[in-house]
Design a protein around this motif. Structure first.
Motif, mmCIF file in Angstrom:
data_model
loop_
_atom_site.group_PDB
_atom_site.id
_atom_site.type_symbol
_atom_site.label_atom_id
_atom_site.label_comp_id
_atom_site.label_asym_id
_atom_site.label_seq_id
_atom_site.Cartn_x
_atom_site.Cartn_y
_atom_site.Cartn_z
ATOM 1 N N SER A 14 0.931 -1.176 -0.080
ATOM 2 C CA SER A 14 0.145 0.317 0.290
ATOM 3 C C SER A 14 0.724 1.118 -0.087
ATOM 4 O O SER A 14 1.653 1.464 1.499
ATOM 5 C CB SER A 14 -1.143 0.137 1.305
ATOM 6 N N LYS A 15 1.377 1.866 -1.232
ATOM 7 C CA LYS A 15 1.837 3.062 -1.325
ATOM 8 C C LYS A 15 1.153 4.210 -0.352
ATOM 9 O O LYS A 15 2.017 5.043 -0.085
ATOM 10 C CB LYS A 15 2.131 3.410 -2.661
ATOM 11 N N GLU A 36 -0.240 3.986 3.042
ATOM 12 C CA GLU A 36 -0.009 3.403 3.615
ATOM 13 C C GLU A 36 1.628 3.917 4.499
ATOM 14 O O GLU A 36 2.051 4.276 5.638
ATOM 15 C CB GLU A 36 -0.109 1.899 4.460
ATOM 16 N N ASP A 37 2.814 3.540 3.203
ATOM 17 C CA ASP A 37 3.823 3.417 3.262
ATOM 18 C C ASP A 37 4.441 5.443 3.423
ATOM 19 O O ASP A 37 4.670 5.534 4.241
ATOM 20 C CB ASP A 37 4.409 3.483 1.983
#
Length: 70
Positions: free
Chosen positions: A36-37, A39-40
């Motif tokens: 998940s970009k 969340e990152d």
């Protein structure tokens, strides 16, 4: 001597905060299939805000917080 250490430490935190912020923005603009970009990127923005806080740079800290809440 103490002033040099304090200013040097603040500069390190500011540089680290800017690095985290740039990585987060790059993560958001990337295209990926795994993970998940968002969340990152949120984790990186959080690290950036904490580094600004450590540098006692409130204006920039609140700007990053605004980017997170946005």
């Amino acid at each position: 001597m103490i002033d040099y250490f304090i200013h040097s430490n603040i500069g390190d935190h500011l540089a680290r905060a800017e690095d985290f912020e740039n990585k987060a923005e790059k993560k958001l603009s990337s295209w990926g299939l795994f993970g998940s970009k968002f969340e990152d990127a949120a984790d990186l923005f959080d690290k950036s805000a904490n580094s600004y806080k450590l540098a006692k740079s409130c204006n920039l800290k609140f700007y990053v917080f605004y980017l997170i809440v946005g």
